[in-house]
Design an enzyme around this catalytic site. Structure first.
Site, PDB file in Angstrom:
ATOM      1  CG  ASP A  55      -7.563   2.846   0.610  1.00  0.00           C
ATOM      2  OD1 ASP A  55      -6.977   1.802   0.325  1.00  0.00           O
ATOM      3  OD2 ASP A  55      -8.010   3.419  -0.586  1.00  0.00           O
ATOM      4  CG  HIS A  57      -5.400   0.771   4.965  1.00  0.00           C
ATOM      5  ND1 HIS A  57      -5.183  -0.496   4.648  1.00  0.00           N
ATOM      6  CD2 HIS A  57      -5.272   1.476   3.958  1.00  0.00           C
ATOM      7  CE1 HIS A  57      -5.288  -0.822   3.538  1.00  0.00           C
ATOM      8  NE2 HIS A  57      -5.125   0.477   2.641  1.00  0.00           N
ATOM      9  CG  ASP A  98      -7.856  -1.986   0.989  1.00  0.00           C
ATOM     10  OD1 ASP A  98      -8.296  -3.009   0.797  1.00  0.00           O
ATOM     11  OD2 ASP A  98      -6.661  -1.667   0.502  1.00  0.00           O
ATOM     12  CG  ASN A 130      -5.853  -4.771  -1.949  1.00  0.00           C
ATOM     13  OD1 ASN A 130      -6.525  -3.796  -1.957  1.00  0.00           O
ATOM     14  ND2 ASN A 130      -4.771  -4.918  -1.513  1.00  0.00           N
ATOM     15  CG  HIS A 131      -5.002  -4.479   2.606  1.00  0.00           C
ATOM     16  ND1 HIS A 131      -4.058  -5.107   2.906  1.00  0.00           N
ATOM     17  CD2 HIS A 131      -4.646  -3.634   1.684  1.00  0.00           C
ATOM     18  CE1 HIS A 131      -2.965  -4.698   2.398  1.00  0.00           C
ATOM     19  NE2 HIS A 131      -3.229  -3.600   1.381  1.00  0.00           N
ATOM     20  CG  ASP A 134      -4.682  -8.145   4.497  1.00  0.00           C
ATOM     21  OD1 ASP A 134      -4.582  -8.613   3.394  1.00  0.00           O
ATOM     22  OD2 ASP A 134      -4.414  -6.858   4.764  1.00  0.00           O
ATOM     23  CG  HIS A 230     -10.074  -1.268  -3.052  1.00  0.00           C
ATOM     24  ND1 HIS A 230      -9.910  -0.361  -1.909  1.00  0.00           N
ATOM     25  CD2 HIS A 230      -8.855  -1.912  -2.692  1.00  0.00           C
ATOM     26  CE1 HIS A 230      -8.860  -0.402  -1.435  1.00  0.00           C
ATOM     27  NE2 HIS A 230      -8.096  -1.305  -2.008  1.00  0.00           N
ATOM     28  CG  HIS A 265      -5.979  -0.535  -4.416  1.00  0.00           C
ATOM     29  ND1 HIS A 265      -5.570  -1.359  -3.537  1.00  0.00           N
ATOM     30  CD2 HIS A 265      -5.344  -0.604  -5.718  1.00  0.00           C
ATOM     31  CE1 HIS A 265      -4.596  -2.149  -4.270  1.00  0.00           C
ATOM     32  NE2 HIS A 265      -4.418  -1.701  -5.401  1.00  0.00           N
ATOM     33  CD  GLN A 267      -3.670   3.495   1.004  1.00  0.00           C
ATOM     34  OE1 GLN A 267      -3.738   2.267   1.095  1.00  0.00           O
ATOM     35  NE2 GLN A 267      -3.219   4.269   1.918  1.00  0.00           N
ATOM     36  NE  ARG A 387      23.352   3.433  13.205  1.00  0.00           N
ATOM     37  CZ  ARG A 387      22.738   4.493  12.696  1.00  0.00           C
ATOM     38  NH1 ARG A 387      21.208   4.400  12.927  1.00  0.00           N
ATOM     39  NH2 ARG A 387      23.027   5.469  11.843  1.00  0.00           N
ATOM     40  NE  ARG A 391      21.943   1.321   9.894  1.00  0.00           N
ATOM     41  CZ  ARG A 391      21.381   2.484   9.833  1.00  0.00           C
ATOM     42  NH1 ARG A 391      22.398   3.204   9.144  1.00  0.00           N
ATOM     43  NH2 ARG A 391      20.176   2.844   9.903  1.00  0.00           N
ATOM     44  NE  ARG A 422      15.804   2.866  12.842  1.00  0.00           N
ATOM     45  CZ  ARG A 422      16.670   3.728  12.163  1.00  0.00           C
ATOM     46  NH1 ARG A 422      17.272   3.332  10.952  1.00  0.00           N
ATOM     47  NH2 ARG A 422      17.100   4.905  12.850  1.00  0.00           N
TER      48      ARG A 422
HETATM   49 ZN    ZN Z   1      -6.010  -1.567  -1.669  1.00  0.00          ZN
END
Ligand code: ZN
Length: 573
Positions: A55, A57, A98, A130-131, A134, A230, A265, A267, A387, A391, A422
């Protein structure tokens, strides 16, 4: 009759001969002293070390505190390799997959710097995560061609019935033949981009593993069999809504068929309370006992290259032994407070990053930072994330984010807490940097599936949160009337279709809220692993031009018994 009798006699003769052989062997074995340690076995003992991460990432570069990063990872791995080799052993470096997705500077360059880093570190193999799906398959194909090591996945098939990746690879490690099988979570089919994976089939990893193991044994090409997977580690196989993970895999196979699983996966640092099926309370630098299920060690090194897992193996008398195991922190730090001053200090010895790799990667880091300011889309009007507004009412940006998340995974409903929005995006050009100001937290998108009745119950709580709080929900895909006093909803449509209490519906919500944040009901969802900012970035990039009015509230949510038509405002009684 005669024929059968002769056959029977021949069979008996063969059996007798075999029995003779066996007893000879047994006599022979008794005469040879059996070594019980690697030292006793002497030359016969093969030693090797498996180093592992998972992972990644997009974490090719260190974080702002100087933690992890591939340059430090390389320095650590080089040092261990040298030590192992000076003791006559060999090293295998594996990744649990990943590599892709999670950091803008990497995502913008299709993880090119991460794969370059892995080549420089000299990984031997990786599981396909899986990533890795992407991006369009063309990107994955180019990553595969850049990688100097195989991507392994036994359970991913193309439309023509052949595998997309190699199922396994056999490594000669100090004269020992080590097979490494790759396996990928079946959840990829659910959470991957359907546009990219519709021609692929993700089959049951346990079934596929059993097939490949039989094949390896039949061909007699390996002395020991490992898997790099994974699929996630879930203690005691409690995988909840996720597809079954490594523990289920180990328990499903014949005992000890796999010597070890190097996973990813979920993590988490897989460090168990010895003798139990429960996780130990692990902090960086602590001792770590990997899981052991049905004769299979299971290992995972948390995420992002925060640790390098180190497993020192010995092989003698036809058996594999784990001599020692560690999760080695890669420049991880902890906060230390003295008086009023809090500083961050290394949890273990500082690793000086490999200078050459750091210089090489710095080029990509700077290039990635430059790309953050590139225009990815334009909007014809302000996308409102103020904000005070988001909200208190459904806004175009709040709903656009909910929409981006639900379309990413093809869900019926998108739910987004307004506290996670934000900033606004001004009319005109949009860059990744704008996206990061809107969603700076790195929350993940989760996916849940429920019946209509259960969705109603969920929204009874979520749609009636009071205006003015971060909990106030931006919701798309649902037509409903919210009774703010009774805290109930009456749903008429979901995703454009008539509501049914028994129909099954899927929805997305940020991981923060799925875990109960903002007072949301706690869910047991599929963790898609998609980072919110990356989802929003991809949504903008795919659209190119945004018509803000497309995301304006359309009266699909009607608030009743409230002091405001924009949401629930019910004075405390
Ligand atoms: Zn994963």
């Amino acid at each position: 009759m005669t024929n059968m009798l002769i056959k029977g006699l021949v069979a008996t003769a063969v059996l007798t001969a075999l029995t003779g052989c066996n007893s000879d062997d047994e006599t022979h074995l008794v005469e040879t002293p059996v070594a019980t340690t690697c030292v006793e076995a002497g030359e016969e003992c093969k030693t090797f070390t498996v180093l592992h991460t998972n992972d990644n990432h997009g974490r090719f570069w260190e974080n702002s505190d100087g933690e992890y990063g591939m340059a430090a990872r390389k320095a650590l791995i080089d040092q261990i390799r040298a030590e192992v080799s000076s003791n006559g052993g060999e090293t295998l470096v594996l990744s649990g997959g990943d590599i892709n997705t999670g950091v803008p500077e990497s995502d913008l360059q299709d993880a090119l710097p991460d794969f370059i880093g892995m080549n420089e570190i000299a990984y031997d193999a990786m599981a396909v995560g899986n990533h890795e799906f992407d991006n369009p398959l063309a990107v994955l194909d180019s990553q595969r061609s850049i990688a100097n090591f195989p991507m392994l996945a036994a359970n991913i098939y193309k439309a023509d019935g052949t595998r997309y990746f190699d199922a396994y690879k056999v490594f000669d490690v100090d004269g020992l033949r080590v097979a490494v099988i790759g396996l990928t979570t079946e959840d990829t089919a659910k959470i991957g981009n359907p546009e990219f994976i519709s021609d692929l089939t993700f089959t049951d990893p346990a079934t596929e593993a059993a097939k490949v193991i039989a094949e390896i044994k039949e061909a007699n090409v390996a002395d020991v069999i490992f898997a790099t997977t994974h699929m996630g580690h879930y203690a005691d196989a409690q995988n909840g809504s996720n597809a079954p993970g490594d523990v289920t895999l180990a328990r499903t196979l014949a005992e000890g068929d796999l010597s070890a699983i190097i996973g990813g996966h979920s993590q988490n640092p897989v460090c168990m309370e010895p003798g139990t099926n429960a996780y130990a309370d692990f902090a960086p630098g602590d001792d770590c006992a990997p899981d052991m299920q049905n004769g299979t060690y299971i290992m995972q090194a948390h995420e992002w290259g925060k640790y390098v897992g180190r497993a020192d193996f010995e092989y003698f008398n036809g058996e594999l032994h784990l001599a020692s195991y560690k999760l080695i922190p890669v420049n991880l730090k902890k906060s230390v407070t003295e008086g009023d001053v809090t500083t961050k200090v290394f949890v273990s010895d500082e690793i000086t990053p490999d200078a050459d790799l750091k210089e090489l990667l710095s080029y990509y880091q700077e290039r990635g930072q430059g790309q953050l300011d590139e225009v990815i889309a334009t909007t014809d009007a302000l996308l409102d994330g103020e904000r005070a507004n988001v909200r208190n009412m459904q806004t175009n940006l709040g709903r656009l984010i909910a929409e981006a998340q639900r379309t990413k995974v093809g869900a019926d409903i998108g739910v987004m807490n307004s506290g996670g929005v934000r900033a606004s995006i001004a009319a005109g050009e949009i860059s990744y940097r704008d996206v990061l100001t809107v969603q700076p937290f790195g929350n993940m998108v989760t996916l849940s599936t429920m019946t209509g009745a259960e969705v109603t119950e969920y929204l009874n709580t979520v749609a009636s949160f009071q205006r003015g709080a971060g909990a106030y929900a931006q919701i798309t895909g649902v037509k409903m009337i919210v009774d703010c006093t009774a805290k109930t909803v009456a749903i008429s449509e979901i995703n454009g279709k008539d509501y049914s209490a028994t129909e099954s519906y899927s929805f997305t919500v940020p991981s923060f809220n799925a875990a109960g944040g903002d007072g949301y009901p706690v869910l047991d969802p599929i963790q898609t692993g998609y980072v919110d900012a990356e989802v929003l970035y991809t949504f903008f990039k795919d659209k190119g031009t945004i018509a803000a009015a497309d995301y304006a509230p359309m009266g699909d949510i009607e608030y009743q018994n409230s002091n405001s038509p924009l949401g629930c405002t019910v004075p405390a009684i």
